[in-house]
Design a protein around this motif. Structure first.
Motif, short mmCIF file in Angstrom:
data_model
loop_
_atom_site.label_atom_id
_atom_site.label_comp_id
_atom_site.label_asym_id
_atom_site.label_seq_id
_atom_site.Cartn_x
_atom_site.Cartn_y
_atom_site.Cartn_z
N TRP A 26 0.86 -1.19 0.00
CA TRP A 26 0.00 0.00 0.00
C TRP A 26 0.89 1.23 0.00
N LEU A 27 0.69 2.10 -1.00
CA LEU A 27 1.43 3.37 -1.10
C LEU A 27 0.45 4.52 -0.95
N GLU A 28 0.54 5.24 0.15
CA GLU A 28 -0.33 6.39 0.41
C GLU A 28 0.29 7.64 -0.20
N MET A 29 -0.26 8.07 -1.34
CA MET A 29 0.27 9.26 -2.02
C MET A 29 -0.54 10.51 -1.69
N SER A 30 -1.53 10.40 -0.82
CA SER A 30 -2.25 11.57 -0.36
C SER A 30 -1.36 12.39 0.57
N THR A 31 -1.66 13.68 0.69
CA THR A 31 -1.01 14.49 1.72
C THR A 31 -1.72 14.20 3.03
N THR A 32 -0.98 13.65 4.00
CA THR A 32 -1.63 13.20 5.22
C THR A 32 -0.74 13.46 6.42
N ASP A 33 -1.19 12.99 7.56
CA ASP A 33 -0.51 13.18 8.84
C ASP A 33 0.37 11.98 9.16
N GLU A 34 1.55 12.23 9.72
CA GLU A 34 2.48 11.15 10.06
C GLU A 34 1.82 10.09 10.94
N ASN A 35 1.13 10.54 11.99
CA ASN A 35 0.51 9.58 12.91
C ASN A 35 -0.59 8.77 12.23
N GLU A 36 -1.31 9.41 11.32
CA GLU A 36 -2.40 8.72 10.63
C GLU A 36 -1.86 7.66 9.67
N VAL A 37 -0.81 7.99 8.94
CA VAL A 37 -0.26 7.00 8.01
C VAL A 37 0.36 5.83 8.78
N LYS A 38 0.91 6.09 9.95
CA LYS A 38 1.44 5.01 10.78
C LYS A 38 0.31 4.16 11.37
N ARG A 39 -0.78 4.81 11.76
CA ARG A 39 -1.93 4.07 12.30
C ARG A 39 -2.48 3.10 11.26
N LEU A 40 -2.72 3.62 10.06
CA LEU A 40 -3.21 2.76 8.98
C LEU A 40 -2.15 1.74 8.57
N GLY A 41 -0.88 2.16 8.64
CA GLY A 41 0.21 1.27 8.29
C GLY A 41 0.24 0.04 9.19
N ASN A 42 -0.04 0.22 10.47
CA ASN A 42 -0.08 -0.93 11.38
C ASN A 42 -1.19 -1.91 11.01
N LYS A 43 -2.31 -1.40 10.53
CA LYS A 43 -3.40 -2.28 10.09
C LYS A 43 -3.01 -3.03 8.82
N VAL A 44 -2.26 -2.34 7.95
CA VAL A 44 -1.76 -2.99 6.74
C VAL A 44 -0.79 -4.11 7.11
N ILE A 45 0.09 -3.84 8.05
CA ILE A 45 1.07 -4.83 8.50
C ILE A 45 0.38 -6.04 9.12
N SER A 46 -0.74 -5.80 9.82
CA SER A 46 -1.48 -6.92 10.43
C SER A 46 -2.01 -7.89 9.38
N LYS A 47 -2.12 -7.44 8.14
CA LYS A 47 -2.53 -8.29 7.02
C LYS A 47 -1.32 -8.90 6.31
N LYS A 48 -0.13 -8.71 6.90
CA LYS A 48 1.14 -9.16 6.33
C LYS A 48 1.46 -8.47 5.00
N ALA A 49 0.87 -7.29 4.82
CA ALA A 49 1.18 -6.44 3.67
C ALA A 49 2.15 -5.35 4.12
N ILE A 50 2.58 -4.51 3.17
CA ILE A 50 3.66 -3.55 3.44
C ILE A 50 3.18 -2.13 3.16
N PRO A 51 3.27 -1.23 4.15
CA PRO A 51 2.85 0.16 3.95
C PRO A 51 4.01 1.08 3.59
N LEU A 52 3.74 2.02 2.69
CA LEU A 52 4.66 3.11 2.36
C LEU A 52 3.87 4.40 2.28
N ASP A 53 4.47 5.53 2.63
CA ASP A 53 3.85 6.81 2.31
C ASP A 53 4.66 7.47 1.21
N GLY A 54 3.95 8.07 0.23
CA GLY A 54 4.62 8.61 -0.95
C GLY A 54 4.00 9.88 -1.47
N PRO A 55 3.89 10.94 -0.66
CA PRO A 55 3.31 12.19 -1.14
C PRO A 55 4.13 12.83 -2.25
#
Length: 230
Positions: free
Chosen positions: A90-119
């Motif tokens: 998952w690559l989050e290219m929206s302009t967002t908040d550090e804490n929010e992308v980490k919060r969602l990132g943890n949910k992505v990780i729980s699915k054994k997927a990989i989170p990235l932020d890419g504004p």
């Protein structure tokens, strides 16, 4: 690699278009059917929901107007998280908040997927030509894996560090651009009140120590009287 792209308005649509022009296999999703129909005509597949898109794609990109919208697209019953599985990205290219992308990132990780932020930074006109800057935070190996897609969307791509670091840097650049805009407003007001030739003033600033990316792009908008945010 099959790429899923959620959010086709403004910059997002330009980025997705760059992927299609570079012959990537793309599936799209947007609540505006006129946008998805346009991309379908260009060769993209259309998913019925973010979940379906995530199930079909290896790399899922979101480019959405706010953290609240991103959260809804990610966490709803038919959202992306419920469509994720092991090793999807998952690559989050929206302009967002550090804490929010980490919060969602943890949910992505729980699915054994990989989170990235890419504004991204540079505006719609640069996104349309594949000349936009992209900041990416998260796992370095995953960044390198998706680099061909990133370089199709942007010319200058920078890995910034851990997840969330790219979102911080993006907000810093927005702050600097805003300060430059305020300064330009003052500068153009002085030039106008002093009866300077505004075309020559533009050129003078451009070749001086006062030049900036904001001047080169936004001053032209100011001078031509346009209110087009693109």
């Amino acid at each position: 690699m099959k790429i899923g792209f959620v959010g086709l308005g403004n910059v997002g649509g330009k980025l997705a278009g760059s992927l299609l022009r570079n012959n990537f296999d793309v599936v799209v999703r947007d609540i505006d059917e006129s946008l998805t129909n346009t991309f379908k005509e260009l060769g993209a597949k259309v998913a019925k929901s973010p979940k379906e898109l995530a199930e079909q794609a290896d790399l899922i990109i979101t480019s959405l107007p706010s953290p609240e919208v991103s959260a809804e697209v990610m966490e709803s019953k038919d959202g992306i998280i419920n469509g994720l599985s092991e090793n999807k990205i998952w690559l989050e290219m929206s302009t967002t908040d550090e804490n929010e992308v980490k919060r969602l990132g943890n949910k992505v990780i729980s699915k054994k997927a990989i989170p990235l932020d890419g504004p991204v930074s540079g505006g719609c006109h640069r996104a349309a030509t594949g000349n936009i800057a992209i900041f990416v935070g998260g796992d370095r190996k995953t960044f390198e894996k998706i680099l061909p897609a990133l370089t199709a969307m942007g010319r200058k791509v920078l890995h910034t560090g851990e997840l969330g670091s790219a979102s911080i840097l993006k907000v810093i650049t927005n702050y600097l651009a805003s300060v430059h805009l305020v300064a330009l407003g003052e500068a153009w007001t002085v030039a106008k009140k002093s009866n300077l030739d505004l075309t020559k003033t533009f050129k003078g600033i451009a070749v001086s120590s006062g030049n900036s990316f904001v001047h080169e792009t936004e001053s032209q908008v100011i001078l031509n009287g346009s209110y087009n945010i693109n």
